[in-house]
Design a protein around this motif. Structure first.
Motif, PDB file in Angstrom:
ATOM      1  N   ARG A 136       0.815  -1.219   0.000  1.00  0.00           N
ATOM      2  CA  ARG A 136       0.000   0.000   0.000  1.00  0.00           C
ATOM      3  C   ARG A 136       0.849   1.270   0.000  1.00  0.00           C
ATOM      4  O   ARG A 136       0.342   2.359   0.226  1.00  0.00           O
ATOM      5  N   ALA A 159       2.267   4.422  -1.468  1.00  0.00           N
ATOM      6  CA  ALA A 159       1.762   5.227  -2.594  1.00  0.00           C
ATOM      7  C   ALA A 159       2.531   6.540  -2.694  1.00  0.00           C
ATOM      8  O   ALA A 159       3.216   6.965  -1.756  1.00  0.00           O
ATOM      9  N   ASP A 160       2.393   7.191  -3.852  1.00  0.00           N
ATOM     10  CA  ASP A 160       3.042   8.486  -4.054  1.00  0.00           C
ATOM     11  C   ASP A 160       2.072   9.616  -3.695  1.00  0.00           C
ATOM     12  O   ASP A 160       0.988   9.373  -3.147  1.00  0.00           O
ATOM     13  N   GLU A 161       2.459  10.868  -4.032  1.00  0.00           N
ATOM     14  CA  GLU A 161       1.640  12.022  -3.648  1.00  0.00           C
ATOM     15  C   GLU A 161       0.271  12.019  -4.315  1.00  0.00           C
ATOM     16  O   GLU A 161      -0.679  12.623  -3.815  1.00  0.00           O
ATOM     17  N   GLN A 162       0.147  11.348  -5.453  1.00  0.00           N
ATOM     18  CA  GLN A 162      -1.149  11.260  -6.148  1.00  0.00           C
ATOM     19  C   GLN A 162      -1.929  10.005  -5.745  1.00  0.00           C
ATOM     20  O   GLN A 162      -2.893   9.631  -6.399  1.00  0.00           O
ATOM     21  N   ASN A 163      -1.484   9.339  -4.686  1.00  0.00           N
ATOM     22  CA  ASN A 163      -2.133   8.131  -4.166  1.00  0.00           C
ATOM     23  C   ASN A 163      -2.050   6.960  -5.131  1.00  0.00           C
ATOM     24  O   ASN A 163      -2.871   6.054  -5.112  1.00  0.00           O
ATOM     25  N   ARG A 164      -1.039   6.957  -6.005  1.00  0.00           N
ATOM     26  CA  ARG A 164      -0.801   5.848  -6.925  1.00  0.00           C
ATOM     27  C   ARG A 164       0.120   4.838  -6.254  1.00  0.00           C
ATOM     28  O   ARG A 164       1.169   5.212  -5.719  1.00  0.00           O
ATOM     29  N   ARG A 165      -0.270   3.597  -6.294  1.00  0.00           N
ATOM     30  CA  ARG A 165       0.531   2.559  -5.648  1.00  0.00           C
ATOM     31  C   ARG A 165       1.887   2.420  -6.333  1.00  0.00           C
ATOM     32  O   ARG A 165       1.989   2.465  -7.555  1.00  0.00           O
TER      33      ARG A 165
END
Length: 277
Positions: free
Chosen positions: A17, A19-25
């Motif tokens: 889980r 994720a990056d700043e854009q909520n991309r896993r």
């Protein structure tokens, strides 16, 4: 499992889980399932072919967990791929056609493994023609990727396939995947499946095509999705990595560990992602 972890006071970290700043896993366990599942399925294929008296460079492959890293596994695959190009498939005169059902992250892992072997990719429309070629004509290894429109069709002759309609109203569609099975040597199942969707391989189909006096082309099913009696209805259990496959007996409807038998070999390890890490 979660309850047991709580009872023991374990610390659970869900690395998948991240994720990056854009909520991309950023971490995909499914990729590792594809890597390991494809390797294990090729190991099973090599063992099955050896049982039938056919030796190929694929016999040198090791189980995924026997490699020290993904890099080592891929380097070995590249070496084997070069040998396949130079030496071919020995007594096996037809190309080995590997069908990948699905195109998500699990399938991406499968494709990366196959890319190391220098496979030739074809369209679904060309599958039947290529299946009739020799390995010298088509190349030793061939890959074909199946999408939803290759697996189902509308029940109504007046309707067209629409992806979102299929997911919302799967009852309006019927499975057509069986028409591809006679042209495949290996089927890799990477799809998400629920009871409301048609199966890819059914017991009825297997019982009609396998038996003591029948040997269809499809030898190995790599059921990475590993839904018990799910999209691959022949998947009756999930074996461990050290013995990753079993044969579905079309007569008794039971399974026998290993690669020897009249039915297809099923690779269906459910904890594949942990093999390479």
């Amino acid at each position: 499992m979660l309850r047991r972890l709580l009872d023991l006071g374990c610390q659970l970290i869900d690395y998948e889980r991240i994720a990056d700043e854009q909520n991309r896993r950023l971490i995909f366990i499914s990729l590792h399932a594809g890597y390991a599942g494809m390797i294990e399925s090729l190991v099973c294929l090599a063992q099955r072919m050896a049982h039938h008296g056919v030796e190929t460079p694929l016999a040198e492959l090791k189980h995924a967990y026997e490699y020290s890293s993904l890099i080592e596994a891929k380097n070995h695959l590249v070496q084997i791929g070069q040998r396949l190009q130079d030496e071919g498939l020995g007594a096996h005169t037809e190309p080995i056609i590997i069908g990948v059902a699905g195109y998500g992250n699990v399938a991406k892992g499968c494709r990366q493994v196959l890319d190391c072997l220098k496979v030739r990719e074809i369209s679904v429309e060309d599958l039947e023609d290529v299946a009739g070629m020799t390995a010298a004509q088509a190349g030793p290894l061939v890959r074909v990727v199946f999408k939803e429109e290759d697996m189902v069709e509308p029940r109504s002759d007046q309707a067209q396939f629409v992806l979102q309609d299929y997911y919302q109203r799967p009852g309006n569609y019927r499975g057509i995947f069986a028409k591809h099975l006679p042209h495949l040597d290996v089927l890799m199942n990477t799809i998400y499946w629920e009871d409301k969707y048609p199966r890819l391989v059914t017991r009825k189909w297997a019982q009609a095509h396998y038996g003591p006096d029948k040997r269809p082309r499809l030898q190995v099913i790599g059921d990475i999705s590993c839904d018990i009696e799910g999209s691959i209805e022949l998947t009756l259990k999930a074996p461990m990595p050290d013995q990753p496959c079993f044969v579905f007996d079309p007569v008794t409807g039971k399974v026998v560990d290993g690669v020897v038998g009249d039915g297809p070999v099923i690779m269906a390890v459910d904890n594949l992602p942990c093999e390479l890490p």
